[in-house]
Design a protein around this motif. Structure first.
Motif, PDB file in Angstrom:
ATOM      1  N   HIS A  92      12.165  62.298  52.852  1.00 19.59           N
ATOM      2  CA  HIS A  92      11.996  61.175  53.776  1.00 19.59           C
ATOM      3  C   HIS A  92      10.896  61.476  54.787  1.00 19.59           C
ATOM      4  O   HIS A  92      10.025  60.629  55.049  1.00 19.59           O
ATOM      5  N   ILE A 137      21.619  62.923  57.651  1.00 18.01           N
ATOM      6  CA  ILE A 137      22.193  62.981  56.309  1.00 18.01           C
ATOM      7  C   ILE A 137      23.707  62.850  56.405  1.00 18.01           C
ATOM      8  O   ILE A 137      24.360  63.617  57.111  1.00 18.01           O
ATOM      9  N   ASP A 138      24.239  61.855  55.727  1.00 19.24           N
ATOM     10  CA  ASP A 138      25.686  61.636  55.678  1.00 19.24           C
ATOM     11  C   ASP A 138      26.253  62.405  54.490  1.00 19.24           C
ATOM     12  O   ASP A 138      25.803  62.232  53.355  1.00 19.24           O
ATOM     13  N   LEU A 155      16.833  65.098  50.446  1.00 20.80           N
ATOM     14  CA  LEU A 155      16.684  63.734  50.948  1.00 20.80           C
ATOM     15  C   LEU A 155      15.977  63.725  52.300  1.00 20.80           C
ATOM     16  O   LEU A 155      15.085  62.894  52.548  1.00 20.80           O
ATOM     17  N   PRO A 208      26.963  63.855  45.848  1.00 20.12           N
ATOM     18  CA  PRO A 208      25.716  63.571  46.571  1.00 20.12           C
ATOM     19  C   PRO A 208      25.925  63.084  48.002  1.00 20.12           C
ATOM     20  O   PRO A 208      26.886  62.393  48.306  1.00 20.12           O
ATOM     21  N   CYS A 209      24.982  63.476  48.854  1.00 20.97           N
ATOM     22  CA  CYS A 209      24.908  62.973  50.226  1.00 20.97           C
ATOM     23  C   CYS A 209      24.008  61.732  50.240  1.00 20.97           C
ATOM     24  O   CYS A 209      23.418  61.367  49.218  1.00 20.97           O
ATOM     25  N   LYS A 210      23.893  61.090  51.400  1.00 16.26           N
ATOM     26  CA  LYS A 210      22.996  59.939  51.500  1.00 16.26           C
ATOM     27  C   LYS A 210      22.233  59.989  52.823  1.00 16.26           C
ATOM     28  O   LYS A 210      22.704  60.554  53.820  1.00 16.26           O
ATOM     29  N   ASN A 257      29.013  62.003  53.100  1.00 14.24           N
ATOM     30  CA  ASN A 257      29.897  61.162  52.281  1.00 14.24           C
ATOM     31  C   ASN A 257      31.300  61.763  52.144  1.00 14.24           C
ATOM     32  O   ASN A 257      31.872  61.809  51.053  1.00 14.24           O
ATOM     33  N   GLN A 280      21.029  68.874  47.846  1.00  9.72           N
ATOM     34  CA  GLN A 280      20.546  67.510  47.589  1.00  9.72           C
ATOM     35  C   GLN A 280      20.349  66.764  48.900  1.00  9.72           C
ATOM     36  O   GLN A 280      19.378  66.010  49.072  1.00  9.72           O
ATOM     37  N   GLY A 281      21.249  66.967  49.870  1.00 14.02           N
ATOM     38  CA  GLY A 281      21.107  66.322  51.172  1.00 14.02           C
ATOM     39  C   GLY A 281      19.846  66.771  51.890  1.00 14.02           C
ATOM     40  O   GLY A 281      19.125  65.962  52.489  1.00 14.02           O
TER      41      GLY A 281
END
Length: 358
Positions: free
Chosen positions: A194, A313-314, A190, A344-346, A316, A186-187
């Protein structure tokens, strides 16, 4: 004869008092669990009439509770609020890059409940087993096992001791174990989404060794996202090497020399991304105007010190730790938890990515 009997009774009573917690503080559920040879969760279920326990276990726990003078109150009053708890953390992350955010999250999950964490770092299995023995001797209430990598490992060996165990940022193949991990796929999605959203179409990927599960998950997710957007991608633009800044530098130079059309670099770590940024600067390539760069980890000493600062990507990890802490509380309360959970990552957007001017 009477005096000898009385003396024997007095000695037995004294011995029992020596094995009974001081009446000034009263017996706790932990005292009962230790005396009965069960976990806190099992003791709670036995006393509160919950869970699937054998009648023999339930009666043994209750008998020990009565012998110790335990006050039959609700678990959340007796253990999770009033009682000081101790958690053992076993990790191979000797620098604390992953384990310290996890610890912070665990502490927040316990909220106002008094809890201490004993952090033990071990670089090999022998040291880990020695630390584990120490934790068991200190009668910790639960154990968190963490690592620098998320790949499956052997479960810890508790022998005959029953304790809640949660694996964080690592995992085991035991179906009865509980593993909490960041969602690498998922990371990666993202990051790639982006880069696509800011107009980039010519992707390259610099990453770590392929035997890491995280590397394979991120690479696969990147390919899937690009395919979903009908963006052509060649695996010749994927370079794997050590998790070192120098590898990011070498790989970026090689990729750009092979293909000047590359306008997006997705790197498997912030260290790799920083090395790549240095190489691009040296080649006279502007960031992000010519090539946008995204890292992974949000390791702030690296990401924020890079010029321009890294979009990344963090994982978390503090949120992962908070979830781990909540799971420990549930396990201590007698709940049965197992399986692998990916959180999930962010995306953290900084100066290394900006939209291409129209």
């Amino acid at each position: 004869m009477y005096e000898e009997q009385k003396k024997g009774a007095d000695e037995a009573e004294a011995e029992q008092r020596s094995q009974t917690p001081s009446s000034t503080r009263g017996a706790t559920l932990k005292d009962v669990a230790l005396a009965a040879g069960v976990t806190l969760g099992t003791a709670s279920k036995a006393i509160n009439g919950r869970g699937k326990l054998s009648q023999e276990t339930r009666e043994r726990v209750r008998d020990e509770a009565r012998r110790l003078g335990f006050r039959f109150r609700k678990l959340e009053q007796d253990t999770l609020v009033d009682q000081h708890m101790m958690i053992g953390v076993l990790t191979s992350d000797v620098y604390g890059r992953f384990s310290l955010p996890l610890l912070s999250g665990i502490e927040k999950a316990f909220d106002m409940r008094p809890v201490s964490a004993v952090l033990c770092s071990a670089s090999d299995q022998r040291k880990e087993q020695a630390h584990l023995q120490t934790l068991l001797e200190r009668h910790v209430d639960g154990i968190v096992v963490s690592a620098r990598r998320e790949d499956p490992r052997l479960p810890i060996d508790l022998g005959q001791v029953q304790l809640p165990v949660v694996y964080a940022h690592t995992q085991v193949t035991d179906p009865n174990a509980l593993s909490i991990l960041p969602d690498d796929a998922q990371g990666a999605r993202l990051a790639v989404e982006h880069l696509i959203s800011i107009g980039r179409r010519q992707f390259a990927h610099i990453t770590g060794p392929g035997y890491f599960e995280a590397v394979r998950l991120r690479e696969s997710a990147m390919s899937q996202v690009l395919a979903e957007h009908d963006i052509p991608f060649s695996m010749n633009r994927v370079l794997s090497g050590p998790w070192q800044e120098s590898w990011g530098y070498t790989a970026a130079k090689y990729l750009i020399k092979q293909d000047l059309s590359i306008d997006a670099l997705f790197c498997g770590s912030d260290q790799l991304a920083r090395g790549a940024v240095d190489a691009l600067h040296e080649m006279g390539i502007r960031i992000p105007e010519d090539v946008a760069v995204v890292g992974f980890d949000n390791w702030e000493p690296i990401a924020c010190a890079t010029r321009p600062a890294l979009t990344t990507i963090d994982m978390n990890l503090e949120a992962v730790g908070h979830y781990v802490g909540q799971c420990l509380l549930d396990l201590l309360a007698g709940k049965l938890l197992s399986g692998t959970v990916r959180l999930p990552c962010k995306l953290i957007v900084r100066e290394s990515t900006v939209p291409i001017p129209i």
